[in-house]
Motif scaffolding. Structure first.
Motif, PDB file in Angstrom:
ATOM      1  N   GLN A 178      52.607  28.379  30.602  1.00  0.00           N
ATOM      2  CA  GLN A 178      53.572  27.546  29.876  1.00  0.00           C
ATOM      3  C   GLN A 178      54.716  27.128  30.797  1.00  0.00           C
ATOM      4  O   GLN A 178      55.191  27.908  31.615  1.00  0.00           O
ATOM      5  CB  GLN A 178      54.138  28.336  28.685  1.00  0.00           C
ATOM      6  N   ILE A 179      55.146  25.873  30.621  1.00  0.00           N
ATOM      7  CA  ILE A 179      56.285  25.356  31.390  1.00  0.00           C
ATOM      8  C   ILE A 179      57.496  25.330  30.452  1.00  0.00           C
ATOM      9  O   ILE A 179      57.438  24.733  29.366  1.00  0.00           O
ATOM     10  CB  ILE A 179      55.964  23.951  31.943  1.00  0.00           C
ATOM     11  N   SER A 180      58.562  25.999  30.875  1.00  0.00           N
ATOM     12  CA  SER A 180      59.752  26.068  30.012  1.00  0.00           C
ATOM     13  C   SER A 180      60.733  24.941  30.322  1.00  0.00           C
ATOM     14  O   SER A 180      61.429  24.430  29.442  1.00  0.00           O
ATOM     15  CB  SER A 180      60.460  27.403  30.200  1.00  0.00           C
ATOM     16  N   THR A 181      60.792  24.550  31.619  1.00  0.00           N
ATOM     17  CA  THR A 181      61.813  23.598  32.072  1.00  0.00           C
ATOM     18  C   THR A 181      61.193  22.674  33.114  1.00  0.00           C
ATOM     19  O   THR A 181      60.428  23.130  33.970  1.00  0.00           O
ATOM     20  CB  THR A 181      62.968  24.375  32.762  1.00  0.00           C
ATOM     21  N   ILE A 182      61.527  21.392  33.024  1.00  0.00           N
ATOM     22  CA  ILE A 182      61.083  20.448  34.069  1.00  0.00           C
ATOM     23  C   ILE A 182      62.327  19.869  34.739  1.00  0.00           C
ATOM     24  O   ILE A 182      63.215  19.321  34.057  1.00  0.00           O
ATOM     25  CB  ILE A 182      60.211  19.318  33.471  1.00  0.00           C
ATOM     26  N   GLY A 183      62.389  20.010  36.054  1.00  0.00           N
ATOM     27  CA  GLY A 183      63.523  19.461  36.793  1.00  0.00           C
ATOM     28  C   GLY A 183      63.135  18.154  37.468  1.00  0.00           C
ATOM     29  O   GLY A 183      62.041  18.035  38.020  1.00  0.00           O
ATOM     30  N   TYR A 185      28.433  30.345  59.618  1.00  0.00           N
ATOM     31  CA  TYR A 185      29.392  30.576  58.527  1.00  0.00           C
ATOM     32  C   TYR A 185      29.190  31.950  57.916  1.00  0.00           C
ATOM     33  O   TYR A 185      28.095  32.520  58.007  1.00  0.00           O
ATOM     34  CB  TYR A 185      29.217  29.515  57.424  1.00  0.00           C
ATOM     35  N   ARG A 186      30.226  32.431  57.274  1.00  0.00           N
ATOM     36  CA  ARG A 186      30.090  33.635  56.452  1.00  0.00           C
ATOM     37  C   ARG A 186      30.488  33.274  55.026  1.00  0.00           C
ATOM     38  O   ARG A 186      31.472  32.561  54.796  1.00  0.00           O
ATOM     39  CB  ARG A 186      30.968  34.752  56.980  1.00  0.00           C
ATOM     40  N   PHE A 187      29.695  33.789  54.065  1.00  0.00           N
ATOM     41  CA  PHE A 187      29.991  33.631  52.638  1.00  0.00           C
ATOM     42  C   PHE A 187      30.207  35.024  52.073  1.00  0.00           C
ATOM     43  O   PHE A 187      29.438  35.941  52.388  1.00  0.00           O
ATOM     44  CB  PHE A 187      28.803  32.956  51.941  1.00  0.00           C
ATOM     45  N   MET A 188      31.243  35.191  51.279  1.00  0.00           N
ATOM     46  CA  MET A 188      31.520  36.521  50.728  1.00  0.00           C
ATOM     47  C   MET A 188      31.981  36.422  49.283  1.00  0.00           C
ATOM     48  O   MET A 188      32.454  35.372  48.844  1.00  0.00           O
ATOM     49  CB  MET A 188      32.639  37.207  51.532  1.00  0.00           C
ATOM     50  N   ILE A 189      31.844  37.514  48.562  1.00  0.00           N
ATOM     51  CA  ILE A 189      32.432  37.603  47.213  1.00  0.00           C
ATOM     52  C   ILE A 189      33.133  38.956  47.117  1.00  0.00           C
ATOM     53  O   ILE A 189      32.533  39.993  47.433  1.00  0.00           O
ATOM     54  CB  ILE A 189      31.365  37.521  46.099  1.00  0.00           C
ATOM     55  N   ILE A 190      34.401  38.914  46.701  1.00  0.00           N
ATOM     56  CA  ILE A 190      35.117  40.164  46.433  1.00  0.00           C
ATOM     57  C   ILE A 190      35.612  40.130  44.986  1.00  0.00           C
ATOM     58  O   ILE A 190      35.721  39.039  44.382  1.00  0.00           O
ATOM     59  CB  ILE A 190      36.293  40.388  47.422  1.00  0.00           C
ATOM     60  N   LEU A 191      35.888  41.297  44.442  1.00  0.00           N
ATOM     61  CA  LEU A 191      36.286  41.413  43.032  1.00  0.00           C
ATOM     62  C   LEU A 191      37.652  42.091  42.931  1.00  0.00           C
ATOM     63  O   LEU A 191      37.880  43.115  43.575  1.00  0.00           O
ATOM     64  CB  LEU A 191      35.279  42.272  42.258  1.00  0.00           C
ATOM     65  N   SER A 192      38.507  41.517  42.093  1.00  0.00           N
ATOM     66  CA  SER A 192      39.841  42.104  41.935  1.00  0.00           C
ATOM     67  C   SER A 192      40.184  42.283  40.459  1.00  0.00           C
ATOM     68  O   SER A 192      40.433  41.295  39.751  1.00  0.00           O
ATOM     69  CB  SER A 192      40.870  41.179  42.596  1.00  0.00           C
ATOM     70  N   PRO A 193      40.201  43.531  39.979  1.00  0.00           N
ATOM     71  CA  PRO A 193      40.643  43.740  38.588  1.00  0.00           C
ATOM     72  C   PRO A 193      42.103  43.304  38.493  1.00  0.00           C
ATOM     73  O   PRO A 193      42.927  43.793  39.265  1.00  0.00           O
ATOM     74  CB  PRO A 193      40.516  45.263  38.385  1.00  0.00           C
ATOM     75  N   SER A 194      42.395  42.369  37.599  1.00  0.00           N
ATOM     76  CA  SER A 194      43.709  41.724  37.630  1.00  0.00           C
ATOM     77  C   SER A 194      44.383  41.636  36.272  1.00  0.00           C
ATOM     78  O   SER A 194      43.721  41.504  35.243  1.00  0.00           O
ATOM     79  CB  SER A 194      43.570  40.296  38.172  1.00  0.00           C
ATOM     80  N   GLY A 195      45.704  41.655  36.334  1.00  0.00           N
ATOM     81  CA  GLY A 195      46.517  41.367  35.151  1.00  0.00           C
ATOM     82  C   GLY A 195      46.865  39.892  35.153  1.00  0.00           C
ATOM     83  O   GLY A 195      46.316  39.114  35.945  1.00  0.00           O
ATOM     84  N   SER A 196      47.826  39.489  34.309  1.00  0.00           N
ATOM     85  CA  SER A 196      48.118  38.057  34.205  1.00  0.00           C
ATOM     86  C   SER A 196      48.824  37.538  35.463  1.00  0.00           C
ATOM     87  O   SER A 196      49.513  38.286  36.165  1.00  0.00           O
ATOM     88  CB  SER A 196      48.938  37.765  32.962  1.00  0.00           C
ATOM     89  N   TYR A 197      48.648  36.262  35.709  1.00  0.00           N
ATOM     90  CA  TYR A 197      49.180  35.630  36.917  1.00  0.00           C
ATOM     91  C   TYR A 197      50.686  35.399  36.789  1.00  0.00           C
ATOM     92  O   TYR A 197      51.462  35.686  37.688  1.00  0.00           O
ATOM     93  CB  TYR A 197      48.451  34.304  37.157  1.00  0.00           C
ATOM     94  N   TYR A 198      51.083  34.833  35.658  1.00  0.00           N
ATOM     95  CA  TYR A 198      52.518  34.654  35.368  1.00  0.00           C
ATOM     96  C   TYR A 198      52.869  35.505  34.162  1.00  0.00           C
ATOM     97  O   TYR A 198      52.139  35.499  33.170  1.00  0.00           O
ATOM     98  CB  TYR A 198      52.824  33.193  35.015  1.00  0.00           C
ATOM     99  N   LYS A 199      53.985  36.201  34.254  1.00  0.00           N
ATOM    100  CA  LYS A 199      54.408  37.027  33.107  1.00  0.00           C
ATOM    101  C   LYS A 199      55.180  36.175  32.099  1.00  0.00           C
ATOM    102  O   LYS A 199      55.198  36.461  30.905  1.00  0.00           O
ATOM    103  CB  LYS A 199      55.300  38.193  33.572  1.00  0.00           C
ATOM    104  N   ASN A 200      55.863  35.156  32.593  1.00  0.00           N
ATOM    105  CA  ASN A 200      56.747  34.359  31.732  1.00  0.00           C
ATOM    106  C   ASN A 200      56.517  32.870  31.949  1.00  0.00           C
ATOM    107  O   ASN A 200      55.952  32.483  32.964  1.00  0.00           O
ATOM    108  CB  ASN A 200      58.213  34.671  32.077  1.00  0.00           C
ATOM    109  N   PRO A 201      57.008  32.046  31.009  1.00  0.00           N
ATOM    110  CA  PRO A 201      56.941  30.587  31.226  1.00  0.00           C
ATOM    111  C   PRO A 201      57.665  30.200  32.516  1.00  0.00           C
ATOM    112  O   PRO A 201      58.598  30.888  32.931  1.00  0.00           O
ATOM    113  CB  PRO A 201      57.680  30.022  30.009  1.00  0.00           C
ATOM    114  N   VAL A 202      57.202  29.113  33.144  1.00  0.00           N
ATOM    115  CA  VAL A 202      57.753  28.759  34.454  1.00  0.00           C
ATOM    116  C   VAL A 202      58.633  27.508  34.403  1.00  0.00           C
ATOM    117  O   VAL A 202      58.454  26.615  33.573  1.00  0.00           O
ATOM    118  CB  VAL A 202      56.632  28.565  35.517  1.00  0.00           C
TER     119      VAL A 202
END
Ligand code: COI
Length: 356
Positions: free
Chosen positions: A308-313, A159-176
């Motif tokens: 945040q969830i804005s709408t549920i279908g 097996y190989r085990f690794m760790i990488i790093l990602s400077p990140s902004g927010s995942y969602y910009k708006n409610p979904v």
């Protein structure tokens, strides 16, 4: 047990890529720091612990995980504190969960003490890459995969085990906008749903694509047998506030044991909010939506923290939820968690680990 620092060999980059980092415009998981951690499992033990310049991998086309999917990962974050120090959020919880995922996928868990040491060493080396603005973070991705060059179907020996790093902004910009999925299934009893296993994510993509064609950004997954009870939302745990009570599906083998989920439940219980971890039926949600007693709905996970969830279908009908600005519990939680991770409030629950 492996404890000596000296076991991690460090090869630094000759020229840093840091000058390319546009901190103002950070997206999630798109840029990576100068270094990565690598280790191999060979002849029944973990070995070759090293930090090297971030680089592509070279492997045989017969590498086993490509064919049979023995591949697991984790996601955790580090934040810049108000004092300028780097804080890891609950690394031990992710380390333990990765060991659980490894066991389920018939892979050798990575030694816990070395895992933490590798995280700290790597973050310390790439500290200059830490984003500073609220909403941004260093997203940390540990992962492991089978490396045997063999096409027979069996657990890999290597097996190989690794760790990488990602400077990140927010995942969602708006409610979904999300759809309750009653056809496809994310996880079944006895399956792999509770493991952070790559295949769980692969299997979710086609249903998510079909939902996207109908205008939904995510799904609310239901149980695999009858599609009667809700489970997760997209790649996150799901939380609802109904009549002032925070309800969330109780953990079982089809639900990931979310670190953000656990943190939130710890915090809101301490605030005196009533919490119910239990079975939640689709019928109950639809009734609450119709009676307008469903006050808040949100996904919780490391990447987005609170989405945040804005709408549920459901069955062709879209139900609009109350304005995000009016959501008392999740609104207060979003702010508190950001303050907590940046050490702007007391580390009351011992969630933070400082990087020296
Ligand atoms: C998370 O919420 O942290 C996730 O699992 C999403 C990640 C796979 C990007």
């Amino acid at each position: 047990m492996i404890t000596e620092q000296a076991r991690i060999k460090i090869e630094k980059v000759s020229t840093s890529k840091l000058h390319n980092l546009a901190e103002e415009d950070l997206q999630f998981g798109k840029v990576f720091t100068d270094h990565m951690f690598v280790a191999d499992y060979i002849d029944g033990e973990w070995t070759n612990f090293k930090i090297t310049p971030y680089q592509n991998l070279s492997m045989s086309p017969a590498t086993s995980f490509i064919h049979y999917g023995q591949s697991i990962f984790e996601g955790l974050k580090a934040h810049t504190g108000q004092d300028g120090k780097v804080y890891l959020f609950r690394p031990q919880a992710n380390i333990k969960r990765m060991a659980m995922s490894a066991t389920r996928m018939c892979m050798p868990p990575f030694p816990e003490d070395l895992f933490l040491e590798a995280l700290k060493e790597l973050l310390s080396l790439d500290k200059a890459w830490m984003p500073k603005k609220d909403g941004s973070s260093m997203y940390i991705r540990p992962f492991m995969f089978g490396t045997d060059e063999y096409l027979g179907v069996k657990a890999s020996d290597n097996y190989r085990f690794m760790i990488i790093l990602s400077p990140s902004g927010s995942y969602y910009k708006n409610p979904v906008k999300v759809k309750i999925e009653t056809n496809f299934t994310r996880a079944v009893a006895g399956g792999t749903g509770y493991a952070k296993f790559a295949g769980n994510y692969a299997g979710s993509m086609y249903p998510a694509k079909l939902a996207a064609e109908e205008g939904y950004q995510q799904l609310i997954w239901t149980d695999g047998k009858y599609h009667r009870n809700i489970e997760e939302s997209g790649t996150m745990n799901l939380m609802l506030v109904i009549d002032g009570v925070l309800v969330t599906p109780k953990l079982n083998d089809t639900i990931l044991k979310g670190v953000t989920r656990d943190s939130i439940l710890t915090i809101v219980r301490d605030w005196g909010v009533t919490v119910e971890e239990r079975t939640i039926s689709v019928e109950e949600i639809v009734k609450a939506l119709e009676a307008k007693t469903l006050e808040e709905a949100f996904g919780v996970g490391t990447a987005a923290t609170i989405a945040q969830i804005s709408t549920i279908g459901y069955e062709g009908k879209d139900y609009e939820l109350p304005n995000v600005a009016d959501r008392k519990i999740s609104g207060k939680l979003s702010k508190y968690l950001e303050d907590y991770k940046r050490a702007r409030v007391q580390d009351k629950y011992h969630f933070l680990e400082v990087i020296e």
